[in-house]
Design an enzyme around this catalytic site. Structure first.
Site, PDB file in Angstrom:
ATOM      1  N   TYR A 124       0.623  -1.736   0.536  1.00 24.37           N
ATOM      2  CA  TYR A 124      -0.027   0.461  -0.016  1.00 24.37           C
ATOM      3  C   TYR A 124       0.871   0.883   0.253  1.00 24.37           C
ATOM      4  O   TYR A 124       0.804   2.147   0.629  1.00 24.37           O
ATOM      5  CB  TYR A 124      -1.272  -0.117   1.293  1.00 24.37           C
ATOM      6  N   LYS A 173       2.870 -15.211   1.602  1.00 22.36           N
ATOM      7  CA  LYS A 173       3.066 -16.329   0.597  1.00 22.36           C
ATOM      8  C   LYS A 173       5.213 -16.585   0.483  1.00 22.36           C
ATOM      9  O   LYS A 173       5.215 -15.447  -0.601  1.00 22.36           O
ATOM     10  CB  LYS A 173       3.124 -15.351  -0.592  1.00 22.36           C
ATOM     11  N   ASP A 206      -2.898 -18.863   0.195  1.00 24.16           N
ATOM     12  CA  ASP A 206      -3.733 -19.582  -0.721  1.00 24.16           C
ATOM     13  C   ASP A 206      -4.437 -20.621  -0.217  1.00 24.16           C
ATOM     14  O   ASP A 206      -5.877 -20.982  -0.112  1.00 24.16           O
ATOM     15  CB  ASP A 206      -3.430 -19.731  -1.778  1.00 24.16           C
ATOM     16  N   ASP A 230      -6.339  -7.165   4.476  1.00 18.63           N
ATOM     17  CA  ASP A 230      -7.262  -6.719   3.468  1.00 18.63           C
ATOM     18  C   ASP A 230      -8.432  -7.684   3.051  1.00 18.63           C
ATOM     19  O   ASP A 230      -9.277  -7.322   3.429  1.00 18.63           O
ATOM     20  CB  ASP A 230      -6.499  -5.439   2.536  1.00 18.63           C
TER      21      ASP A 230
END
Ligand code: ATP
Length: 334
Positions: A124, A173, A206, A230
């Protein structure tokens, strides 16, 4: 002893749900004094500024704010007020509980988890976003710092301890995004080692999404970076029946702002039919934060009992009650 808090009544349905929430807080006898401050379109119209200095000063002085949804005018180069507030006060922890409530549209009845999202870094970044002159390529950066990762993971573990929760899951990740997500995970492991009383789990994002949809009851506290947080926190709001019951807190070292996750709902504004529960649940988070956990629990139990009794529920929950009628029904169960 009374505690002064800053209250921002907001735009759209904001003033209606805030009046209902303050009514319940008064009935609860939480000893709060309200300093009203303006922001959003209401402030722009009156003071020519979406976030007047007096409002920022009020939050800085009181260190705690309860805030209704605000609208940021589209176009005109305005930055989102919520994003500006998070930056201004360095509100690094976005804390979003997702708890199953009775008589709400939800696939599950046994969810009780909290997402702790890093709020200030990750993907962000305002700077470094680029689209090539020919419009064919776009680039944006991600920045993860040791300091940012450390404080958010520590916050998650401290939250687990203070609320009697047992497990923290770090969502990442790192297998693919080895630099940024890798640093976050490495720091999460280091911090976790200092909390042997709390179980630590790592999960790739995931897989975490699939597990959340299939077996959400296995989660307790999830901690993750900005973008994953988010997405996951909205996924969790959906798991427990949508935005009408989703509160959120933005917490920094020197200030904390508590809010409903939903927007200003212009389609129903001014009709007195909005559901005040998300803001009430945010108020319960605020009571926990200011050292009134018993009042927070009384408030949550009264909300659950009112939902259970299907008393005065608003339209989004399948009833035909009004915002204030629902608040009064909750207040009688305190
Ligand atoms: P904004 O532009 O401020 O985000 P929005 O309408 O795009 O507003 P939301 O305000 O989150 O987004 O509303 C999405 C839908 O959910 C709308 O139909 C709205 O009426 C409904 N909604 C949101 N909050 C509530 C609430 N507290 N009670 C009842 N319905 C709500």
């Amino acid at each position: 002893m009374t505690q002064k808090i800053t209250v921002i009544r907001g735009d759209g349905i904001g003033p209606e749900i805030m009046d209902a929430t303050l009514y319940v807080l008064d009935q609860l006898g939480a000893g709060l004094e309200y300093e009203f401050a303006e922001a959003g379109v209401a402030a722009l119209e009156k003071h020519g500024d979406l976030m007047p200095k007096e409002t920022l000063d009020s939050i800085a002085r009181n260190t705690v704010a309860l805030k209704s949804p605000l609208s940021t005018p589209i176009g005109g180069g305005f930055t989102s007020i919520n994003v500006s507030l998070r930056r201004h006060f360095d509100l690094y922890a976005n804390v979003r509980p997702a708890i199953s409530f009775p008589n709400t549209k939800s696939r599950y009845e046994n969810i009780n988890l909290i997402t702790v999202r890093e709020n200030t870094e990750g993907a962000y970044l305002a700077e470094g976003q680029e689209v090539s002159a020919d419009g064919e390529t776009a680039i944006s950066g991600t920045r993860i710092t040791r300091k940012g990762s450390e404080r958010i993971v520590r916050y998650a573990f401290e939250l687990a301890r203070s609320t009697g929760r047992k497990k923290v899951t770090a969502v990442h990740k790192a297998n693919i995004i080895k630099s940024t997500s890798g640093l976050f995970l490495a720091v999460a492991r280091e911090v976790a080692a200092k909390y042997p009383d709390i179980e630590f789990q790592e999960m790739i994002v995931d897989n975490a999404c699939m597990q959340l949809v299939m077996r959400p009851e296995q989660f307790d506290i999830l901690v993750t970076t900005n973008l994953f947080g988010d997405i996951i926190s909205d996924l969790c709001a959906g798991l427990v029946g949508g935005l009408g019951l989703a509160p959120g807190a933005n917490i920094g070292e020197h200030a904390a702002i508590f809010e409903a996750v939903h927007g200003t709902a212009p389609d129903i504004a001014g009709k007195g039919i909005a559901n005040p529960c998300a803001l009430l649940l945010a108020a319960a988070q605020m009571l926990d934060h200011i050292g009134q956990p018993q009042n927070a629990e009384r408030l949550r139990k009264a909300i659950v009992a009112t939902l259970e009794a299907k008393d005065s529920l608003t339209g989004d929950l399948g009833g035909s009650g009004t915002t204030m009628g629902f608040a009064q029904a909750i207040a009688t169960r305190l």
